[in-house]
Motif scaffolding. Sequence first.
Motif, PDB file in Angstrom:
ATOM      1  N   PHE A 215      45.506  26.420  42.347  1.00  0.00           N
ATOM      2  CA  PHE A 215      45.328  26.394  43.801  1.00  0.00           C
ATOM      3  C   PHE A 215      44.503  27.601  44.264  1.00  0.00           C
ATOM      4  CE2 PHE A 215      47.134  26.452  48.222  1.00  0.00           C
ATOM      5  CZ  PHE A 215      46.745  25.173  48.566  1.00  0.00           C
ATOM      6  N   ASP A 216      43.905  28.296  43.322  1.00  0.00           N
ATOM      7  CA  ASP A 216      43.061  29.469  43.572  1.00  0.00           C
ATOM      8  C   ASP A 216      43.837  30.678  44.080  1.00  0.00           C
ATOM      9  OD1 ASP A 216      40.735  28.299  42.651  1.00  0.00           O
ATOM     10  OD2 ASP A 216      40.191  27.505  44.617  1.00  0.00           O
ATOM     11  N   TYR A 217      45.090  30.786  43.680  1.00  0.00           N
ATOM     12  CA  TYR A 217      45.850  31.988  44.005  1.00  0.00           C
ATOM     13  C   TYR A 217      45.669  32.960  42.849  1.00  0.00           C
ATOM     14  CZ  TYR A 217      49.464  35.102  45.687  1.00  0.00           C
ATOM     15  OH  TYR A 217      50.134  36.207  46.159  1.00  0.00           O
ATOM     16  N   ALA A 218      44.959  34.045  43.118  1.00  0.00           N
ATOM     17  CA  ALA A 218      44.574  34.966  42.043  1.00  0.00           C
ATOM     18  C   ALA A 218      45.530  36.140  41.860  1.00  0.00           C
ATOM     19  CB  ALA A 218      43.166  35.494  42.299  1.00  0.00           C
ATOM     20  N   ALA A 219      46.314  36.456  42.872  1.00  0.00           N
ATOM     21  CA  ALA A 219      47.212  37.610  42.766  1.00  0.00           C
ATOM     22  C   ALA A 219      48.267  37.349  41.694  1.00  0.00           C
ATOM     23  CB  ALA A 219      47.878  37.891  44.107  1.00  0.00           C
TER      24      ALA A 219
END
Length: 167
Positions: free
Chosen positions: A59-63
């Motif tokens: 979902f493009d959550y990089a943290a």
Amino acid sequence: MVVRPPIKVLFLCTGNSARSVMAEALLNVLGEGRFQAFSAGSFPSGAVQPIAAELARAFDYAAPLRSKSWDEFAGPHAPAIDIVITVCDNAAGEVCPIWPGQPVSAHWGVPDPAGVQGSDAQRRSAFQSAWAMLRQRIEQLLALPLETLDRTALQQALRDIGKVESA
């Protein structure tokens, strides 16, 4: 133009390994800077479920996601939280710490995908169902007219979101 600080939301679950970390990732992406989401657990497992982390990355959550204690958010140096949302029934029934910022609270019970036994496909399906339920509820949160709701109305609206069944 007035720049408002992000609304800080803390998602709680007992183990902080699946539902609460997925909610954190969803709100941080969908909230587009209007919100700053965190997650924690009353008895953190110490590890994020691999399927939950995989869904967040897709979902493009990089943290980096990590399983952490809710004590991190109750101390004097913790961020002032605006909203606390429990996503598991066990955490909803526990005595919570006193949160800085005197947040409003709500319960959004979501079935525990980490507890599902079975094939990899069955487990993935359970995680995807929990993800979809959390996303639907977070989208409802994002649609609230937050600027016009007083504290009582916001709390009721958040609680109402938790009562809606997934489509």
